[in-house]
Design an enzyme around this catalytic site. Structure first.
Site, PDB file in Angstrom:
ATOM      1  N   ASN A  34       0.830  -1.213   0.000  1.00  0.00           N
ATOM      2  CA  ASN A  34       0.000   0.000   0.000  1.00  0.00           C
ATOM      3  C   ASN A  34       0.858   1.255   0.000  1.00  0.00           C
ATOM      4  OD1 ASN A  34       0.806  -0.479   2.662  1.00  0.00           O
ATOM      5  ND2 ASN A  34      -1.014   0.464   3.546  1.00  0.00           N
TER       6      ASN A  34
ATOM      7  N   ASP B   5       3.305  -5.206  11.941  1.00  0.00           N
ATOM      8  CA  ASP B   5       2.473  -4.262  11.189  1.00  0.00           C
ATOM      9  C   ASP B   5       3.015  -2.838  11.387  1.00  0.00           C
ATOM     10  OD1 ASP B   5       0.573  -3.132   9.572  1.00  0.00           O
ATOM     11  OD2 ASP B   5      -1.139  -3.567  10.860  1.00  0.00           O
TER      12      ASP B   5
END
Ligand code: DOR
Length: 426
Positions: free
Chosen positions: A95, A306
């Protein structure tokens, strides 16, 4: 003349090789030469007494923000944070801006990494073009360029037909599909966990069911294919139950959880602290407890950070307007040791496996082992090191951590990548 490094006197834990005990590790020419009682030679020596010596840690879920958001992180700064945290391999999510949805983007990551990375970097390709969830991306050519898995992370693939096709197509290459499980309609406008705290704060919630409904659908779809499906950043007790039952039925599913979903709850959002704003959101005590137990019983296979860097000016916005994300590469080792090992839920070898052999298996990487002949990626951890995390000293370009000021126990003291010392605690 051969370059060699001797890591002497540690507790060597290599779950892939079934080893746990005192040993020395000799590295010659970038590869593991010997593990055992090694006689001193001309090697440079790292004294590992009192330390755990394990395969280099792998974080299969990080955001490096290159290309497009280099003000938040670059491959250079993100991997500097990685080695400082004990990681020798990171997988970067697609992303970015533009997203990693074609061959040239995957090649770009490898090229930039060769130029500037402090550890190994493997790109994860987007599952759909532009991460828009409509058309499959150029998966075959991205695999040729070295993409190790596929995901639209940051968004779930909402269209069931697209997801089904993605699972079928990617399975031909035996790569995993990594899903960010979140139904966009159920989660629409949400910025924290749906529940009493959100109601009290007047904030729109993201319900657990938004995660679980997509996960349940995907497990049904996966069971109809030969695909390997990996659930990203699991956050709810319901998800844990779904994965546990699917594994029992023989569905090819694996899963990961972050340190913050193992340690923090929605209560951290009570003062509108945007450092606790993350997606999926921090949930309840019961969810945290279920995630911990899921790691303990093997329902969840991997630990991941993450790592999601964001600029301070964005994180200073109103809670509902700030971006989701927490940086995590430098704090993951002590936080997961605290919640899993010190608590007695996991022994050391299983903790090491969650950060090494398990992600290597999910991704099919030739890493996560100290077998003789393997490329010498090694992490040396001092389990007794007490320190206070100061985010201002982070190697990351961003500062968005809810763990600033926390006293931690356990720390990587040396990180060796391909036989080279990538980080050494001063
Ligand atoms: O909190 C998050 N931040 N969750 C995601 O899925 C994406 C990530 C990001 O890229 O900032």
């Amino acid at each position: 003349m051969t370059a060699s490094l001797l890591i002497r006197g540690g507790r060597v834990i290599d779950p892939a090789g079934g080893r746990d005990g005192p040993a020395d590790v000799l590295i010659v020419d970038g590869r593991i030469a010997e593990v055992g009682a090694v006689r001193d030679g001309p090697a440079e020596v790292i004294d590992a007494s009192g330390c755990v010596v394990c395969p280099g840690l792998i974080d299969m879920h990080v955001h490096l923000r290159e290309p497009g958001n280099e003000e938040k992180e670059t491959i250079a700064t993100g991997t500097a944070a990685a080695v400082a945290g004990g990681f020798t391999t990171v997988c970067c999510m697609p992303n970015t801006n533009p997203p990693l949805d074609q061959e040239s983007a995957i090649e770009f990551i490898y090229r930039q990494a060769a130029r500037s990375a402090k550890c190994r970097v493997y790109p994860i390709g987007a599952l759909t073009k532009g991460r828009a969830g409509k058309e499959l991306a150029e998966i075959g050519t991205m695999i040729r360029a070295g993409a190790v898995a596929f995901s639209d992370d940051g968004c779930g693939v909402a269209n069931s037909a697209v997801m089904f096709r993605a699972l079928q197509y990617v399975s031909m290459f035996d790569k995993p599909v990594i899903q960010h499980c979140e139904d966009p309609e159920l989660a629409a406008g949400g910025c924290m966990n749906a529940g009493v705290t959100a109601t009290r704060l007047g904030l729109t919630g993201i319900p657990s069911i938004a995660e679980e409904v997509m996960l349940q659908r995907d497990l049904l779809l996966t069971a109809q294919t030969s695909a390997r499906y990996h659930a990203a950043h699991v956050s709810t007790a319901g998800s844990v139950t779904l994965i546990r039952e699917a594994k029992r039925r023989g569905v090819r599913v694996t899963a990961e959880v972050t340190p913050h979903h193992l340690l923090l709850t929605e209560a951290c959002c009570a003062e509108f602290d945007t450092h606790a704003k993350v997606n999926p959101p921090l949930r309840t005590e019961a969810d945290v407890d279920a995630c911990r137990r899921a790691v303990a019983d093997g329902t969840i296979d991997c630990l991941v950070t993450d790592h999601a860097p964001h600029a301070s000016d964005e994180k200073s916005l109103e809670f509902q307007d700030a971006p989701f994300g927490i940086i995590g590469l430098e704090t993951a080792v002590p936080l997961t040791l605290e919640v899993l090992v010190e608590s007695g839920l996991l022994d050391w070898p299983r903790w090491v496996a969650c950060w090494t052999a398990n992600p290597a298996r999910v991704l099919g990487l030739p890493r996560g082992t100290l077998s003789p002949g393997a490329e010498a990626d090694v992490t040396v951890i001092d389990p007794a090191a007490e320190w206070t995390y100061d985010v201002e000293k982070s190697c990351s370009r961003s500062r968005n951590s809810p763990f600033h000021g926390r006293t931690l126990r356990g720390r990587a003291v040396a990180t060796i990548v391909g036989g080279q010392v990538g980080f050494r605690l001063a």
